[in-house]
Design a protein around this motif. Structure first.
Motif, PDB file in Angstrom:
ATOM      1  N   ALA A  67      13.104  18.343   1.978  1.00 16.16           N
ATOM      2  CA  ALA A  67      11.768  17.985   2.317  1.00 16.16           C
ATOM      3  C   ALA A  67      11.354  18.732   3.558  1.00 16.16           C
ATOM      4  O   ALA A  67      12.020  19.259   4.325  1.00 16.16           O
ATOM      5  N   THR A 104       3.890  13.918   8.636  1.00 15.37           N
ATOM      6  CA  THR A 104       3.613  13.906   7.103  1.00 15.37           C
ATOM      7  C   THR A 104       4.525  12.907   6.440  1.00 15.37           C
ATOM      8  O   THR A 104       4.010  12.458   5.496  1.00 15.37           O
ATOM      9  N   ILE A 105       5.737  12.982   7.171  1.00 12.71           N
ATOM     10  CA  ILE A 105       6.841  11.896   6.462  1.00 12.71           C
ATOM     11  C   ILE A 105       7.269  11.252   7.551  1.00 12.71           C
ATOM     12  O   ILE A 105       7.463  11.568   8.988  1.00 12.71           O
ATOM     13  N   MET A 140       4.789  11.035  -2.878  1.00 12.94           N
ATOM     14  CA  MET A 140       3.616  10.590  -2.685  1.00 12.94           C
ATOM     15  C   MET A 140       2.538  11.265  -3.303  1.00 12.94           C
ATOM     16  O   MET A 140       2.475  12.330  -3.045  1.00 12.94           O
ATOM     17  N   VAL A 184       3.235  14.839  -1.622  1.00 12.86           N
ATOM     18  CA  VAL A 184       4.174  14.846  -0.661  1.00 12.86           C
ATOM     19  C   VAL A 184       5.349  14.397  -1.215  1.00 12.86           C
ATOM     20  O   VAL A 184       5.910  13.376  -1.190  1.00 12.86           O
ATOM     21  N   PRO A 185       6.423  15.330  -1.348  1.00 19.38           N
ATOM     22  CA  PRO A 185       7.739  15.091  -1.634  1.00 19.38           C
ATOM     23  C   PRO A 185       8.734  14.789  -0.449  1.00 19.38           C
ATOM     24  O   PRO A 185       8.451  15.405   0.565  1.00 19.38           O
ATOM     25  N   SER A 186       9.698  13.854  -0.421  1.00 18.05           N
ATOM     26  CA  SER A 186      10.365  13.558   0.453  1.00 18.05           C
ATOM     27  C   SER A 186      11.927  13.436  -0.295  1.00 18.05           C
ATOM     28  O   SER A 186      11.914  13.946  -1.215  1.00 18.05           O
ATOM     29  N   SER A 196      12.959   8.512   5.043  1.00 19.89           N
ATOM     30  CA  SER A 196      11.767   8.871   5.266  1.00 19.89           C
ATOM     31  C   SER A 196      11.029   9.423   3.852  1.00 19.89           C
ATOM     32  O   SER A 196      11.358   9.831   3.314  1.00 19.89           O
ATOM     33  N   GLU A 197       9.672   9.133   4.129  1.00 21.19           N
ATOM     34  CA  GLU A 197       8.706   9.259   2.791  1.00 21.19           C
ATOM     35  C   GLU A 197       7.397   9.650   3.276  1.00 21.19           C
ATOM     36  O   GLU A 197       6.979   9.281   4.395  1.00 21.19           O
ATOM     37  N   GLY A 198       6.455  10.229   2.547  1.00 19.11           N
ATOM     38  CA  GLY A 198       5.150  10.525   2.687  1.00 19.11           C
ATOM     39  C   GLY A 198       4.392   9.391   3.348  1.00 19.11           C
ATOM     40  O   GLY A 198       4.462   8.072   2.994  1.00 19.11           O
ATOM     41  N   THR A 238      11.501  10.334  -2.813  1.00 17.23           N
ATOM     42  CA  THR A 238       9.903   9.838  -3.152  1.00 17.23           C
ATOM     43  C   THR A 238       9.044  11.121  -3.247  1.00 17.23           C
ATOM     44  O   THR A 238       9.288  11.987  -2.631  1.00 17.23           O
ATOM     45  N   ARG A 279       0.172  19.312   2.490  1.00 16.40           N
ATOM     46  CA  ARG A 279       1.066  18.059   3.245  1.00 16.40           C
ATOM     47  C   ARG A 279       2.437  18.321   2.835  1.00 16.40           C
ATOM     48  O   ARG A 279       3.407  18.147   3.608  1.00 16.40           O
ATOM     49  N   HIS A 280       2.908  18.858   1.619  1.00 13.44           N
ATOM     50  CA  HIS A 280       4.335  18.981   1.290  1.00 13.44           C
ATOM     51  C   HIS A 280       4.769  20.406   2.068  1.00 13.44           C
ATOM     52  O   HIS A 280       5.963  20.492   1.933  1.00 13.44           O
TER      53      HIS A 280
END
Lengths: 305, 234
Positions: B131, A256-257, B55, B48-50, A231-233, B53, A24-25
């Motif tokens: 990200a 994903t984000i 996750m 999950v990096p943004s 934006s975040e996961g 944050t 996902r990253h």
């Protein structure tokens, strides 16, 4: 290898498993069966790993002919399946003899049905999964993210068990209007008081704008009063609210984000039920805290043991 | 830094480290990522990096929510910024041209700079990869000079060519595959940004740095670039 030939298909008939993880990253979406619960039951019927590759048939228009005698399993929606014209109900394994045709016509109850084969259908694993994500050109029979097409061959190599059914008490009831549980998220307090009342006390209608990325819900306008977000996961089942105030539930093929505020996320079981609803259907949402949702999910997983 | 742990789903927690996008966040984000990967080990399903944050998607069959929360909190004890020896520095060749980057003229107009100066300034900076998202291998990078910042197109394009390099606000990115997109396009790179046969799949990873290098049309073609004009894709 035991084989079936696809006689008819649509862009909504896809090879799926539980999806891609650990990537996902990199911006790679999850993919996988939209109703993970029915996929698991289809695999359970054959003694497979619960995440083995299955065919996800949405709305119908799919047909296969057996090239060898097959033992298969079906779980999820009733799409008016027939073997050589004889009705076949889901939630059971069954024999398809060489030359017989299994056909899925139109949705009678639910939207998606899962066809499983002993050991799972054979397909290359791309980034750890056979899940078909058309947008990302990943997965499926050839690994390039294409839907199942007429003329293609499905194969499997697993051992067949005896024919069996999912016990009645354990079958998800697709007709029940049970509210969908939402695990409350961090931005919940930044919606107006009226919005918080409306979310959980009014009916939501599924929009026709629905696909494997997301399902839009139509109803009262929700008002977010917090700051714009960075934006975040995005987790599976996230319920995001864009500026138009109409929530969107994010499914397996989501980005994903993203930066829309969220009410929370549907539990996996609630999401599985939503994935079986057709446009125009009405659903209700119910708040649940993470600890309770966790306990209920663990109890659900015990069903398969 | 003011870390907060928030609920996002039955099996996901959000670690919120910052409230604003900044290059200075990155060493902290990388250090926290590393700590979380170690702390969760095999119980980590996805991280999950943004921008601000991380996750954490963990295995709910092994961890209770409270245990996952405690693991995150413990992982942050005495956190110090990463010395960033792990981040790679990439040089992406870019053919800056109006036929593949039609918003070069728009950016020149907005900034009052000549097109050549827009190109020079975009390729002069080293950018951070904040990200990955939107599509496999799509890296959000920044920050571009304030004078080059421009909002997304009011109507996104239905088709943006693979390799297209664009600007949105103070961020820059390159599209790994053909996709819809609303960024201001200024050029195209021949670099393969996502490759399922490559170790790690994505050319760029969060924490890497990127510099764009202007190349001629001939070099772009030699490097395997596709010079199909944007309008021919529509």
């Amino acid at each position: 290898m035991t084989r079936l030939t696809i006689e008819a298909s649509t862009p909504l008939c896809l090879l799926q498993d539980a999806g891609r993880f650990g990537v996902r990253h990199l911006g790679v979406t999850q993919g996988g069966a939209a109703d993970g619960c029915s996929m698991s039951w289809a695999n359970w019927l054959l003694g497979n790993a619960l995440n083995a590759a299955v065919v996800e048939i949405t709305l119908g228009g799919f047909a296969v002919v057996a090239e060898d005698d097959c033992l298969l399993a079906l779980a999820g929606a009733d799409l008016g399946a027939q073997i050589d014209g004889q009705p076949l109900a889901p939630w059971r394994s069954f024999i398809l003899l060489k030359g017989q045709i299994l056909r899925f016509n139109q949705p009678l109850l639910g939207a998606r049905v899962y066809l499983a084969a002993p050991g799972g259908f054979a397909a290359p694993k791309v980034l750890g999964s056979s899940a078909t994500v058309v947008r990302e050109a990943l997965g499926g029979l050839d690994g390039m993210g294409l839907p199942l097409a007429k003329g293609a061959t499905l194969g499997y190599g697993g051992e067949a068990l005896a024919v069996r059914e999912v016990p009645l008490t354990l079958r998800p009831d697709l007709a029940a209007g049970t509210p969908l549980d939402v695990v409350l998220g961090a931005q919940i307090g930044q919606f107006s008081g009226q919005s918080l009342f409306d979310v959980f006390n009014s009916a939501w209608t599924l929009d026709s704008r629905a696909d494997r990325m997301g399902i839009r819900l139509l109803g009262k306008t929700l008002e977010y009063q917090g700051q714009p977000m960075i934006s975040e996961g995005i987790p599976l089942g996230a319920v995001q609210v864009p500026p138009d105030g109409q929530p969107i539930v994010l499914l397996n093929d989501r980005q994903t984000i993203g930066g829309y505020p969220r009410l929370g996320a549907l539990t996996p079981l609630a999401l599985a039920r939503l994935a079986q609803c057709l446009p125009g259907a009405q659903v209700r949402l119910r708040p649940v805290v993470q600890e309770v949702a966790h306990r209920e999910h663990i109890e659900y997983l015990q069903c398969f043991v | 830094m003011n870390p907060r742990i928030e609920v996002v789903a039955v099996d996901c927690l959000m670690l919120r480290l910052f409230d604003e996008i900044a290059e200075a966040n990155m060493p902290w984000m990388l250090a926290a990522s590393e700590r979380l990967r170690t702390a969760f080990g095999a119980q980590l399903i996805d991280l999950v990096p943004s921008y601000t944050t991380l996750m954490v998607h963990y295995d709910l069959t092994v961890l209770y929510p409270a245990q996952a929360r405690a693991l995150i909190a413990e992982a942050l004890i005495d956190l110090s910024p990463s010395t960033r020896t792990s981040g790679q520095c990439h040089v992406l060749p870019v053919w800056y041209d109006l036929s593949v980057g039609p918003e070069l003229s728009l950016l020149a107009e907005r900034s009052g700079l000549a097109v050549e100066e827009v190109i020079r300034r975009h390729s002069a900076r080293e950018y951070e990869v904040f990200a990955l998202g939107f599509a496999p291998g799509f890296a959000f990078m920044g920050l571009v000079e304030e004078i080059l910042a421009a909002p997304r197109l009011s109507t996104p394009r239905k088709k943006v060519a693979a390799g297209s390099v664009g600007i949105a606000e103070r961020q820059t990115a390159a599209y790994p595959v053909v996709s819809p997109g609303g960024w201001n396009l200024i050029g195209r790179t021949p670099a393969k940004l996502f490759d399922r046969h490559r170790d790690g799949y994505s050319l760029m990873q969060p924490g890497d740095t990127v510099r764009f290098e202007a190349v001629s049309h001939a070099e772009f073609i030699k490097l395997g670039g596709d010079d199909t004009p944007l309008e021919a894709l529509a």
